[in-house]
Write an enzyme that holds these catalytic residues in place. Structure first.
Site, short mmCIF file in Angstrom:
data_model
loop_
_atom_site.label_atom_id
_atom_site.label_comp_id
_atom_site.label_asym_id
_atom_site.label_seq_id
_atom_site.Cartn_x
_atom_site.Cartn_y
_atom_site.Cartn_z
N ALA A 227 0.83 -1.20 0.00
CA ALA A 227 0.00 0.00 0.00
C ALA A 227 0.86 1.26 0.00
O ALA A 227 1.51 1.58 1.00
CB ALA A 227 -0.92 0.00 1.22
N HIS B 188 4.24 5.63 2.27
CA HIS B 188 3.55 4.39 2.62
C HIS B 188 2.17 4.75 3.16
O HIS B 188 2.01 5.71 3.92
CB HIS B 188 4.33 3.60 3.67
N HIS B 189 1.15 4.00 2.72
CA HIS B 189 -0.23 4.33 3.07
C HIS B 189 -0.50 4.26 4.57
O HIS B 189 -1.45 4.87 5.07
CB HIS B 189 -1.18 3.39 2.33
N SER B 190 0.33 3.55 5.31
CA SER B 190 0.13 3.46 6.76
C SER B 190 0.36 4.81 7.44
O SER B 190 -0.05 5.01 8.59
CB SER B 190 1.06 2.41 7.37
N ASN C 250 -5.12 6.81 9.77
CA ASN C 250 -6.04 6.24 8.80
C ASN C 250 -7.37 5.94 9.48
O ASN C 250 -7.46 5.01 10.28
CB ASN C 250 -5.47 4.95 8.20
#
Length: 488
Positions: free
Chosen positions: A34, A151-153, A336
């Protein structure tokens, strides 16, 4: 400045280790790969020293961007991954590739290939997972390009857009923070009284319960066995994430707002309708040329194609709050906090292009009445707590494997801004999560709207053709709306 691999890993510092949110834990899975890629078209050549100084004065003061993600067992609190503070070297995160301008015949194509290359390159998770690539390469829309890979985190789309704006300033006033056009909700005044009011409330409650029951039931069926119809955008599931090709196209945002005002819809309804029309047009062209129009219509009617739409679940993060974090050390909500809804696309060959908009609005109105996005977040949260990461990863994998595309729409600033003293010409973004064949993302900036496609090139070898179909569909919808409602 870096021109190749990272020079060294940052050294850990003493500080508060923070656990990841449930969605961030899911996105930290190596199987999902991700990442988010943001492309900044700049109106001037990029000054590397200004970029480094700007990042030091803003971005890394947000705690998440000066932490590395620790997924090793040795540093887990209560069995959960944590963010570990490190002493960051900003220069090692700013990447300046050596460009041979003589050999670059098509700058736009080079940018697309470069974005695709960094997306398909795994991130070094031993350091804070973000990179800022600087390409002093003139294109038709910018004098230079900055590409940010995250990074999507680290955060969801709305959080990262708010952070971008908090790091920016108005071009017209270098000391002022930018603003985003406020979305106002229309409240209809209720004139019903007595039994009529009670009846309307009862009917609403029945619809609410029924729609939520149906949506939960369809979600469970999707996890169990319900897959999209085999079509030109659906391939057999393969192990691992396939390489992606990223492209983007800039169109006039005023066209979208014109259709929105004529049809009395939201921008998101218009973009979803445009997506349905464009994908239908693309699939029709992918049919065998020997088929007649009637046969193509019947083929499209038999296609059941769905996408996942990301929904922001938190109130909008104020830009001023993030600015206070970076300038005054204050605290604000970050991370998130998103859910997903499964959106069935209307794949048809419609004689009336406006039908795609009506179908999109009807579906989204039904989704808004449900709690599907919150249900998804709840499933992830409690499954993570009760069964662990492996079960959650299996749930998300089946969801992405059983649907075809993902869609998102992020509203950007409504006035021109500068980042680190560089005026921005346009914004583009792609968020890649899971194994879906097609990712469609819309980002607005002043009077421009950027369409970003991230595709599995083995299934969609001609993404520019798909992008053309999306743009042509919008133009057809616009001309039909103007003609039908007699607006000149």
């Amino acid at each position: 400045m870096k021109k190749g691999k990272y020079m060294a890993s940052e050294v850990e510092e003493r500080g508060v280790e923070e656990p990841l949110s449930p969605v961030s834990r899911l996105l930290s899975s190596p199987e999902l790969c991700a990442v988010i890629v943001v492309t900044l078209g700049l109106k001037t050549r990029c000054n590397i020293s200004s970029v480094v100084a700007g990042i030091k004065e803003s971005l890394i003061k947000l705690p998440r961007f000066s932490c590395k993600l620790d997924i090793d067992r040795k540093n887990k609190r209560k069995g959960e991954p944590v963010w570990v503070p490190v002493r960051i070297q900003v220069e090692s995160h700013v990447i300046v590739p050596d460009l041979d301008h003589v050999k670059i015949e098509n700058p736009e194509e080079f940018i697309e290939d470069y974005c695709s290359g960094i997306v398909n390159t795994p991130m070094d998770m031993s350091i804070p997972p973000w990179e800022f690539h600087v390409l002093n390469l003139k294109t038709s829309n910018a004098e230079s390009v900055g590409i940010v890979k995250l990074h999507h985190s680290l955060g969801d789309g709305m959080s990262l857009m708010s952070l971008l704006l908090a790091c920016s300033r108005k071009t017209s006033d270098p000391n002022a923070l930018p603003t985003i056009a406020a979305t106002t909700k229309k409240h209809q005044k209720c004139t019903d009284k007595g039994w009529r009011f009670i009846g309307r409330g009862l009917w609403y409650s029945i619809r609410y319960i029924f729609i939520n029951f149906v949506e939960v039931f369809k979600f469970v069926l999707t996890l169990c066995f319900l897959r999209d119809t085999k079509n030109a955008l659906l391939s057999e599931p393969m192990d691992g994430i396939q390489p992606r090709k990223i492209i983007h196209r800039i169109i006039d945002f005023d066209d979208v707002k014109l259709v929105k005002n004529i049809m009395q819809m939201k921008v998101n309804d218009v973009l979803l309708g445009m997506t349905q029309a464009g994908v239908s047009r693309y699939l029709s062209k992918r049919c065998d040329e020997d088929y007649t129009m009637t046969q193509k219509k019947k083929i499209l009617e038999r296609i059941h194609l769905r996408g996942t739409v990301a929904v922001n679940l938190r109130p909008y993060t104020k830009i001023q709050d993030l600015d206070n974090v970076m300038t005054k050390g204050a605290k604000c909500t970050w991370g998130n906090f998103v859910g997903l809804v499964i959106f069935p696309l209307w794949i048809r060959s419609e004689d009336d292009p406006l039908e795609y908009l009506r179908q999109a609005k009807a579906t989204m109105d039904r989704k808004k009445l449900s709690l599907e996005a919150f249900n998804f977040y709840g499933v992830i949260k409690f499954s993570m707590k009760l069964f662990g990461e492996k079960v959650v990863q299996a749930i998300s994998k089946r969801l992405f494997d059983h649907t075809t595309l993902t869609y998102s729409n992020v509203m950007g600033p409504d006035e021109e801004i500068s980042i680190f003293a560089h005026p921005i010409s346009y914004l583009a973004a792609s968020a890649l999560t899971g194994s879906q064949i097609l990712n469609i993302h819309f980002v607005s900036y002043v009077n421009k709207l950027t369409i970003s496609l991230a595709v599995d090139a083995t299934v969609i070898p001609d993404p520019h053709r798909l992008c053309d179909d999306l743009v042509e569909s919008l133009n057809t919808i616009k001309s039909t709306a103007l003609e039908k409602y007699r607006i000149s």
